[in-house]
Design an enzyme around this catalytic site. Structure first.
Site, PDB file in Angstrom:
ATOM      1  N   CYS A 153      -5.239  -0.256   0.788  1.00  0.00           N
ATOM      2  CA  CYS A 153      -5.498   0.686  -0.304  1.00  0.00           C
ATOM      3  C   CYS A 153      -4.513   0.422  -1.444  1.00  0.00           C
ATOM      4  O   CYS A 153      -3.626  -0.424  -1.317  1.00  0.00           O
ATOM      5  CB  CYS A 153      -5.349   2.117   0.217  1.00  0.00           C
ATOM      6  SG  CYS A 153      -3.635   2.559   0.606  1.00  0.00           S
ATOM      7  N   GLU A 185       0.019  -0.351   7.295  1.00  0.00           N
ATOM      8  CA  GLU A 185       0.766  -1.385   6.587  1.00  0.00           C
ATOM      9  C   GLU A 185       2.168  -0.921   6.208  1.00  0.00           C
ATOM     10  O   GLU A 185       3.153  -1.667   6.338  1.00  0.00           O
ATOM     11  CB  GLU A 185       0.029  -1.796   5.307  1.00  0.00           C
ATOM     12  CG  GLU A 185      -1.368  -2.335   5.534  1.00  0.00           C
ATOM     13  CD  GLU A 185      -2.441  -1.271   5.351  1.00  0.00           C
ATOM     14  OE1 GLU A 185      -3.446  -1.565   4.680  1.00  0.00           O
ATOM     15  OE2 GLU A 185      -2.264  -0.141   5.869  1.00  0.00           O
ATOM     16  N   HIS A 207       0.472   4.989   6.509  1.00  0.00           N
ATOM     17  CA  HIS A 207      -0.584   4.018   6.770  1.00  0.00           C
ATOM     18  C   HIS A 207      -0.006   2.881   7.610  1.00  0.00           C
ATOM     19  O   HIS A 207       1.212   2.638   7.604  1.00  0.00           O
ATOM     20  CB  HIS A 207      -1.146   3.465   5.468  1.00  0.00           C
ATOM     21  CG  HIS A 207      -2.087   4.406   4.784  1.00  0.00           C
ATOM     22  ND1 HIS A 207      -2.929   4.010   3.767  1.00  0.00           N
ATOM     23  CD2 HIS A 207      -2.329   5.723   4.957  1.00  0.00           C
ATOM     24  CE1 HIS A 207      -3.640   5.037   3.343  1.00  0.00           C
ATOM     25  NE2 HIS A 207      -3.290   6.093   4.053  1.00  0.00           N
ATOM     26  N   CYS A 215      -0.792   0.686  -0.281  1.00  0.00           N
ATOM     27  CA  CYS A 215      -0.352  -0.389   0.600  1.00  0.00           C
ATOM     28  C   CYS A 215      -0.324  -1.738  -0.118  1.00  0.00           C
ATOM     29  O   CYS A 215       0.558  -2.570   0.132  1.00  0.00           O
ATOM     30  CB  CYS A 215      -1.242  -0.447   1.829  1.00  0.00           C
ATOM     31  SG  CYS A 215      -1.132   1.045   2.849  1.00  0.00           S
TER      32      CYS A 215
END
Length: 234
Positions: free
Chosen positions: A76, A48, A46, A79
C-alpha cells in the site's frame, strides 16, 4: 514466498487480513511480519512495516540498502513509502492490489524518479496462491460475518450459523492453546498453539517469535485468481 504464504495463513487464523512479508539479507532472513493491525490496535502494523522494523533492529541501522523484501500482496502507499525510506534494494511481491497497490496498480511510489531512492521490482511471484489466500479469507468473512475485536477477543456475527465466534487470546493453562470456536459446531473450531521460539538470528520472545497455527478446518476452498479485488479493507 512460500514462507510469506505461511505467515499470511497465520494472520488469517488470527482474524487478520492474510498478508505475510519477510526481509532477506545475504541469503538470511532478518525480518518477518504478518498483519497485526487488529491484534495490536495499530494502524501501521502491516506485514511489510513489521518485517522492516525487525530487520532494522537486527542489523542495528535503519538503512537496508542491500536487502530484499518479499510480500504476498502489492504494498500500500504506507508500505511502499517505508520501502523507499529504508532504502530497500529490491521488492518481490505476489498478487497485485487493484484498489490500494502503490507500487504499480494505483501509484508507482517505489520507482518514482522524483524520490531519492528507487526499488527494483519483481512482480507476480506465486500470484495465484497469494490471491487465493486473501480471497478465501474474505469469502469466509462474507459468509460468517466480519470479525471484530472486543475486550481482547475476535468476535464474529456468524450470520450463517446464528452463532458467535470468539477467539480467546489467553492460552489454556494446561495446553498453552488458544481456542477459536463458533458456537458448539466442532467443524468450525480451530486452535493455535503459541510457540515463542527464536529462529536463526532472531531472539526468543522478541518480535520474531513465531505463531505456529494448527487448523482443523480450512476457511474455504481455494480458488486461484490473478489478483485481489475485494471491498474489505486491508
Amino acid at each position: 514466498m512460500g514462507i510469506c504464504l505461511l505467515l499470511a495463513r497465520r494472520a488469517a487464523a488470527l482474524g487478520e487480513v492474510p498478508v505475510g512479508a519477510l526481509v532477506v539479507l545475504d541469503g538470511r532472513i532478518i525480518g518477518r511480519g504478518y498483519n497485526r493491525r487488529e491484534l495490536d490496535a495499530d494502524p501501521t502494523a502491516h506485514a511489510e512495516v513489521l518485517a522492516l522494523r525487525e530487520a532494522a533492529a537486527h542489523v542495528g541501522r535503519w538503512r537496508l540498502d542491500a536487502a530484499t523484501l518479499y510480500v504476498t500482496l502489492e504494498p500500500c502507499p504506507m508500505c511502499a513509502g517505508a520501502l523507499v525510506n529504508a532504502r530497500v534494494a529490491r521488492l518481490v511481491y505476489g498478487a497485485p492490489d487493484r484498489k490500494a497497490g502503490a507500487v504499480e496498480s494505483l501509484y508507482e511510489v517505489a520507482s518514482d524518479p522524483r524520490l531519492n531512492h528507487r526499488v527494483a521490482l519483481t512482480r507476480g511471484v506465486r500470484a495465484e496462491e497469494c490471491a487465493a489466500v486473501l480471497q478465501s479469507f474474505f469469502r469466509a468473512r462474507r459468509v460468517g460475518g466480519k470479525r471484530r475485536w472486543r475486550a481482547g477477543r475476535i468476535v464474529s456475527s456468524g450470520a450463517r450459523y446464528g452463532e458467535v465466534a470468539e477467539w480467546s487470546k489467553a492460552p489454556d493453562s494446561k495446553s498453552g492453546v488458544g481456542q477459536l470456536t463458533v458456537g458448539s459446531n466442532p467443524t468450525l473450531s480451530a486452535s493455535a498453539r503459541l510457540s515463542q521460539r527464536g529462529s536463526g538470528p532472531f531472539p526468543s520472545g522478541g518480535p520474531a517469535a513465531m505463531m505456529a497455527v494448527e487448523r482443523r478446518d480450512p476457511l474455504s476452498p481455494r480458488v486461484p485468481a490473478p489478483g485481489v479485488d475485494d471491498d474489505a479493507e486491508r
